[in-house]
Design a protein around this motif. Structure first.
Motif, short mmCIF file in Angstrom:
data_model
loop_
_atom_site.label_atom_id
_atom_site.label_comp_id
_atom_site.label_asym_id
_atom_site.label_seq_id
_atom_site.Cartn_x
_atom_site.Cartn_y
_atom_site.Cartn_z
N CYS A 1 27.16 41.33 46.82
CA CYS A 1 26.10 41.68 45.87
C CYS A 1 24.95 42.42 46.53
O CYS A 1 23.98 42.78 45.86
CB CYS A 1 25.57 40.42 45.18
N SER B 1 21.48 37.44 27.68
CA SER B 1 20.72 37.64 28.91
C SER B 1 20.26 36.32 29.49
O SER B 1 20.29 36.10 30.68
CB SER B 1 19.50 38.53 28.63
N SER C 1 29.32 44.27 29.17
CA SER C 1 29.05 44.19 30.60
C SER C 1 28.42 42.84 30.88
O SER C 1 27.39 42.49 30.28
CB SER C 1 28.10 45.31 31.01
N PHE C 2 29.05 42.06 31.75
CA PHE C 2 28.58 40.72 32.06
C PHE C 2 27.99 40.66 33.46
O PHE C 2 28.59 41.18 34.40
CB PHE C 2 29.73 39.71 31.96
N SER C 3 26.85 40.03 33.58
CA SER C 3 26.26 39.76 34.89
C SER C 3 26.26 38.26 35.11
O SER C 3 25.94 37.50 34.20
CB SER C 3 24.82 40.29 34.97
N GLU C 4 26.66 37.86 36.31
CA GLU C 4 26.70 36.45 36.64
C GLU C 4 26.37 36.26 38.11
O GLU C 4 26.44 37.21 38.89
CB GLU C 4 28.06 35.86 36.32
N ALA D 1 19.67 41.06 34.15
CA ALA D 1 20.10 39.96 35.02
C ALA D 1 19.41 40.09 36.38
O ALA D 1 19.15 41.17 36.87
CB ALA D 1 21.61 40.01 35.20
N SER E 1 21.97 35.30 33.01
CA SER E 1 21.06 35.63 34.11
C SER E 1 20.19 34.46 34.51
O SER E 1 19.19 34.63 35.17
CB SER E 1 20.19 36.82 33.73
N THR F 1 26.44 39.69 40.32
CA THR F 1 27.43 40.75 40.24
C THR F 1 27.64 41.10 38.77
O THR F 1 27.43 40.27 37.88
CB THR F 1 28.77 40.33 40.87
N THR F 2 28.06 42.32 38.52
CA THR F 2 28.28 42.80 37.15
C THR F 2 29.73 43.22 37.01
O THR F 2 30.30 43.87 37.89
CB THR F 2 27.35 43.99 36.84
N ARG F 3 30.33 42.83 35.89
CA ARG F 3 31.71 43.23 35.61
C ARG F 3 31.80 43.65 34.15
O ARG F 3 31.06 43.15 33.29
CB ARG F 3 32.69 42.09 35.91
N ASN F 4 32.72 44.57 33.88
CA ASN F 4 32.93 45.07 32.52
C ASN F 4 34.13 44.38 31.90
O ASN F 4 35.15 44.17 32.55
CB ASN F 4 33.14 46.58 32.52
#
Length: 393
Positions: free
Chosen positions: A194, A125, A208-211, A136, A129, A200-203
């Protein structure tokens, strides 16, 4: 910087240092590379500008002990294949799913002291984030870079304190758009990717990654009609003059920090800091040792033998010191309170080193007087030396 940057970019290589390099080595290399590639030194050279951005990005991570530690952990874990998917499933042999926290804390939500007791999930996190922990969130407008400058001070100005104008040519807030990057009469709008969140979040498999959003660079807004002066960045290179106060007793090599006086952040983000490094010009008379001032005063052989009252200059005037009879060369006399004034109002001392001067030539009368003096004075105590000399015949 996105999570992908942390995984794929070698910041140590960007700064030309080993992974084991100390903080001072990293700082020294960054300063050298930043000076060489700074846009002001390479006008119109896009490659130099790109190199400057690369080394600045690398130092932003490696120059911060916490970020450097997290960066090393991240690259170590990904480099070991801990998060690579295999042909049978996501995460481990056999395709069985698992909780990342199991790697470093037992059950989900467990802790690991290597990551400050917050568990591996908290580490992720923090990294993805922007260092906040938990869910995030939007990064917001990027903070401006710190700026470094160097100022040479006269010795007395450094001791007494002085306020001097400092002229800098560096990025500053655009006067046309006042830093938001938008054409006058318009405003930035919410990012359509966004939706203003800045992330943005992607799997990816079981994760699950937020960047930070790449479309708006994590700001949450985009500029549809860019300012004609700064082209949407919110900043322009300008010459500005600041009055910098150097406190009394500032030392050579000391850095003065002016919060918020560095480069402005992009599109209204907070400004960086200005660090002014002090170089003190040597004085022709005085030296300095901490809060004490030093001075060397020559005296004659007769003054050393007979004693004398010696008038010595200080920064504020003069002081009279008593040289006792039989004073050897190199003795240090102390004038209390005549040194550098400390922050609490107390002052250091003036240390006076006495240097007995031996004349290269003397008159016949002086020579005769010295010979008569020598006959009336005991010889120097050299018995321990004479005994060793006699051993060699």
């Amino acid at each position: 910087m996105s999570s992908k940057d942390w995984i794929e970019k070698d910041y140590y290589a960007a700064l030309g240092v080993e992974k084991s390099a100390s903080s001072d080595e990293i700082k020294k290399s960054y300063r050298k590379l930043a000076r060489e590639s700074h846009p002001d030194h390479n006008p119109g050279d896009p490659k130099a500008e790109e190199r400057f951005k690369t080394v600045s990005e690398a130092y932003a991570v490696l120059g911060d002990e916490k970020k450097r530690r997290e960066y090393d952990e991240m690259r170590s874990l990904f480099g070991s294949g801990a998060f690579r998917r295999n042909a049978r499933g996501a995460g481990q042999p056999g395709g069985m799913p698992f909780d990342v926290s199991d790697l470093f804390g037992g059950a989900a939500g467990g802790t690991d002291t290597r990551f400050g007791g917050g568990g591996f999930t908290d580490l992720f996190s923090s990294i993805f984030s922007g260092g906040g922990g938990g869910a995030a969130r939007a990064r917001g407008p990027a903070r401006g870079r710190d700026v470094e400058a160097e100022v040479a001070l006269d010795f007395e100005d450094a001791v007494r304190g002085v306020t001097l104008p400092l002229t800098l040519r560096a990025p500053g807030v655009c006067d046309t758009c006042h830093g938001n990057g938008a054409k006058p009469g318009t405003q930035p709008v919410a990012c359509p990717v966004c939706h203003g969140a800045g992330v943005t979040t992607r799997n990816q498999g079981s994760f699950s990654f937020s960047e930070p959003c790449r479309n708006c660079q994590g700001v949450g807004t985009i500029v549809e009609e860019k300012c004609p002066e700064c082209h949407g960045t919110g900043g322009v290179t300008k010459t500005r003059t600041l009055n910098v106060r150097f406190p009394a007793g500032v030392a050579d090599g000391q850095r003065i920090r002016l919060a918020g006086r560095g480069e402005p952040g992009e599109r209204g983000g907070p400004a960086g800091d200005l660090f002014v490094q002090v170089k003190v010009r040597p004085d022709e008379l005085f030296g300095r040792s901490g809060d004490d001032l030093t001075v060397t005063v020559p005296i004659t052989f007769a003054e050393a033998v007979l004693g004398t009252d010696l008038r010595v200059p200080t920064l504020d005037g003069t002081v009279t010191l008593r040289v006792p009879p039989g004073t050897p060369s190199g003795r240090v006399l102390r004038a209390r309170g005549k040194g550098v004034v400390r922050k609490d109002g107390r002052a250091g001392d003036l240390l006076v080193t006495l240097d007995v001067v031996v004349p290269a030539k003397v008159s016949d009368e002086a020579r005769a007087a010295l010979e008569a003096f020598a006959e009336q004075t005991p010889p120097a105590a050299r018995e321990h030396l004479d005994a060793r000399v006699r051993r060699f015949g």
